[in-house]
Every structure is written in structure tokens, then in C-alpha cells.
Design a protein around this motif. Structure first.
Motif, PDB file in Angstrom:
ATOM      1  N   GLN A  45       0.843  -1.195   0.000  1.00  0.00           N
ATOM      2  CA  GLN A  45       0.000   0.000   0.000  1.00  0.00           C
ATOM      3  C   GLN A  45       0.878   1.244   0.000  1.00  0.00           C
ATOM      4  N   GLY A  46       0.444   2.266  -0.698  1.00  0.00           N
ATOM      5  CA  GLY A  46       1.187   3.520  -0.717  1.00  0.00           C
ATOM      6  C   GLY A  46       2.449   3.419  -1.561  1.00  0.00           C
ATOM      7  N   VAL A  47       3.301   4.414  -1.387  1.00  0.00           N
ATOM      8  CA  VAL A  47       4.567   4.457  -2.127  1.00  0.00           C
ATOM      9  C   VAL A  47       5.708   4.448  -1.115  1.00  0.00           C
ATOM     10  N   PRO A  48       6.364   3.298  -0.973  1.00  0.00           N
ATOM     11  CA  PRO A  48       7.477   3.224  -0.010  1.00  0.00           C
ATOM     12  C   PRO A  48       8.702   3.972  -0.521  1.00  0.00           C
ATOM     13  N   SER A  49       9.658   4.158   0.361  1.00  0.00           N
ATOM     14  CA  SER A  49      10.937   4.766  -0.030  1.00  0.00           C
ATOM     15  C   SER A  49      11.657   3.826  -0.990  1.00  0.00           C
ATOM     16  N   ALA A  50      12.640   4.360  -1.695  1.00  0.00           N
ATOM     17  CA  ALA A  50      13.416   3.543  -2.630  1.00  0.00           C
ATOM     18  C   ALA A  50      14.049   2.354  -1.914  1.00  0.00           C
ATOM     19  N   GLU A  51      14.611   2.583  -0.734  1.00  0.00           N
ATOM     20  CA  GLU A  51      15.237   1.488   0.006  1.00  0.00           C
ATOM     21  C   GLU A  51      14.208   0.430   0.406  1.00  0.00           C
ATOM     22  N   GLU A  52      13.033   0.869   0.817  1.00  0.00           N
ATOM     23  CA  GLU A  52      11.985  -0.088   1.184  1.00  0.00           C
ATOM     24  C   GLU A  52      11.500  -0.847  -0.045  1.00  0.00           C
ATOM     25  N   MET A  53      11.427  -0.175  -1.190  1.00  0.00           N
ATOM     26  CA  MET A  53      11.073  -0.864  -2.435  1.00  0.00           C
ATOM     27  C   MET A  53      12.040  -2.007  -2.706  1.00  0.00           C
ATOM     28  N   ILE A  54      13.319  -1.724  -2.554  1.00  0.00           N
ATOM     29  CA  ILE A  54      14.336  -2.751  -2.795  1.00  0.00           C
ATOM     30  C   ILE A  54      14.120  -3.929  -1.855  1.00  0.00           C
ATOM     31  N   LYS A  55      13.907  -3.645  -0.582  1.00  0.00           N
ATOM     32  CA  LYS A  55      13.690  -4.719   0.399  1.00  0.00           C
ATOM     33  C   LYS A  55      12.446  -5.542   0.060  1.00  0.00           C
ATOM     34  N   LEU A  56      11.377  -4.864  -0.319  1.00  0.00           N
ATOM     35  CA  LEU A  56      10.141  -5.569  -0.682  1.00  0.00           C
ATOM     36  C   LEU A  56      10.334  -6.436  -1.922  1.00  0.00           C
ATOM     37  N   LEU A  57      11.126  -5.954  -2.873  1.00  0.00           N
ATOM     38  CA  LEU A  57      11.379  -6.753  -4.072  1.00  0.00           C
ATOM     39  C   LEU A  57      12.287  -7.936  -3.770  1.00  0.00           C
TER      40      LEU A  57
END
Length: 156
Positions: free
Chosen positions: A94-106
């Protein structure tokens, strides 16, 4: 016309069901990666924007390969968001995470796909379904390498 490839219908159905879960994980990861491609910001924007694009393009090809294997086994390939959401081990963000959080989620998503693929090997081994095992091996190699590359972007 009946399918006679040396694997019983019941075993083919079990493999197709497992591949449907893999297809679900792959499609949800595709959507997440594409979303992050569109919405990433920050100093690493260009690097991540291009990397995510490479990854979602690869995932788009993967869903086709997985779906075609399900069809070759004699079963319909699922193709709805509702099915994917219900059968994926990867949850939407949900929402737009930070770039670092995007990397972790991927990274988490890539590893989830690997676990789903790996879980099918006992059945494919039992019934000597080498084509499916080969597909699973290829998918695992791609996802493990992608997870490593993403993980390498994170602070140590």
C-alpha cells in the motif's frame, strides 16, 4: 484428445496447481515491480527505474512460460487478478514506499517466488516431470540472482 505423456492426470493436476501458485507469485511480483518502476524517487532514481524495468520485462515473459506449461499439462492457466491475489504468497504494498523499502520488498518477493518454485520439486521428481523441473530451475536461477543484485544495493 487425452493427454498421454507418462504422468497421470492427478499428478499433472497437482503440478498445474503448484504452477498456478507460481504464476500467481510471479504476476503479483510483476505488478509490484512495475508499480515501483513508475513511483521510485530519490538519488538512485535512474538506476532503480531502469533496473525495475528490466525486472518487470523479464517477469512478463516468465508468466507466459509458466502459463504455457500449465496448458501443456492439460489444464487452464489462471488469468485473473482475483485468483492471483488469493493464491500468491506475495502481498500488495500500500502507498509508495521509499526507494530502500522498495528494494527490500522486491528482495522479499524474489525470494518468495524461489520458495514457491522449490516447493514443487518433490512432486516433479516423483513423476519424472523434467520439463517442469527445468522451468522451475530456470526461474529459481533468475530470482536468486535478482534478489542478490537487489540486496547488493542496500547498505551493509
Amino acid at each position: 484428445m487425452a493427454i498421454d505423456i507418462g504422468i497421470s492426470e492427478g499428478d499433472r493436476k497437482s503440478i498445474a496447481d503448484g504452477l498456478s501458485n507460481l504464476l500467481s507469485d510471479t504476476y503479483v511480483l510483476y505488478l509490484k515491480t512495475h508499480n515501483f518502476h513508475w513511483n521510485v524517487t530519490g538519488p538512485s532514481f535512474r538506476t532503480l527505474h531502469l533496473m525495475f524495468e528490466e525486472q518487470y520485462n523479464e517477469l512478463a515473459l516468465a508468466v507466459d512460460s509458466i502459463a504455457e506449461r500449465i496448458r501443456a499439462l492439460g489444464f487452464p492457466a489462471p488469468g485473473t487478478y482475483a485468483f492471483y491475489a488469493e493464491h500468491s504468497s506475495i502481498k500488495e504494498t500500500q502507498g509508495v514506499p521509499s526507494a530502500e523499502e522498495m528494494i527490500k520488498l522486491l528482495v522479499d518477493g524474489q525470494e518468495a517466488v524461489v520458495r514457491t518454485a522449490r516447493s514443487l520439486f518433490p512432486l516433479t521428481d516423483k513423476v519424472s516431470d523434467e520439463p517442469t523441473a527445468d522451468l522451475l530451475t530456470q526461474r529459481m536461477q533468475v530470482h536468486e540472482k535478482t534478489a542478490w543484485m537487489l540486496r547488493s544495493l542496500l547498505p551493509q
